[in-house]
Enzyme design. Sequence first.
Site: not given
Length: 290
Positions: A42, A272
């Site tokens: 990811s 992230h």
Amino acid sequence: MPSVVRARATVAVGAALILTAATATTAAADAPTGKYVSLGDSYVAGPLIPDQSGGLCLRSDHNYPSLVATAIGSSSLSDASCSGATTYDLAQTQTDAGVPVNAPQLDSVTSDTRLVTLGIGGNDVGFVSIILTCAALSLTNPFGDPCTAHYTSGGSDQLAAMIDATEPKVAAVLQAIHQHAPQARVLVVGYPDILPEHSDGCWPLQPIAYGDVSYLRTTEKELNAMLATAAAQNGAEYVDTYTQTIGHDICKPEGVKWIEGVIPTAPAAPVHPNAEGEETLANIVEAALD
């Protein structure tokens, strides 16, 4: 954290090392302009960054592979990255709760491939469980090091052992890439700075106990060091994304941070890269190609 993101999130843990790239013989070559294949988890896919185009893989059309392809003039990008991917998922169909979500990523690497970027390893170490465990333990002792004690109980470092166990898996992936695409230039892209490099964090803004920040930062550096070694030993180049992202970690304010915190303030998955982070990763990869 939303379940679909939490179950499929990826990364490394702590902070990352290695400025020098472990280079193959093509290190000084011009950026390839033929078929470009992106593989990884990811941190590659860019979950929740607009616009999403990868279905359950939570893949953005503004992740760093998309930006790199445009910058180098590659007319053919095959982005097989998928949130939650481990090294196992590169050669096998990736599933979530038994449901297929992504074909084997290595299927995208063919004999006409000229460039491959690979970002993998965080999920093999267990990023999601580490973040959840450390966050929960920080509530019990925010000024101590409960997470460090948990992962080093019994006198051995469990996370270091998982990193060591992941190295041969990364090596096998790199060897498979070379078998599929003998003429491809292969870049292993490391993980960027997640936690502050020069402080003990920002609890309770981010739920990592003050005494655990150094341990987690060192763990990510060890992960990146392993990736650099695997690249050097398997005909690939390592791209350090940590050094140039120092100072843009999860503790920084909106507009400065390139990694979102546990509760994002910009469209991105928790812990992230946001859009600015993916753009920075793209710039670093482009510089490595030059």
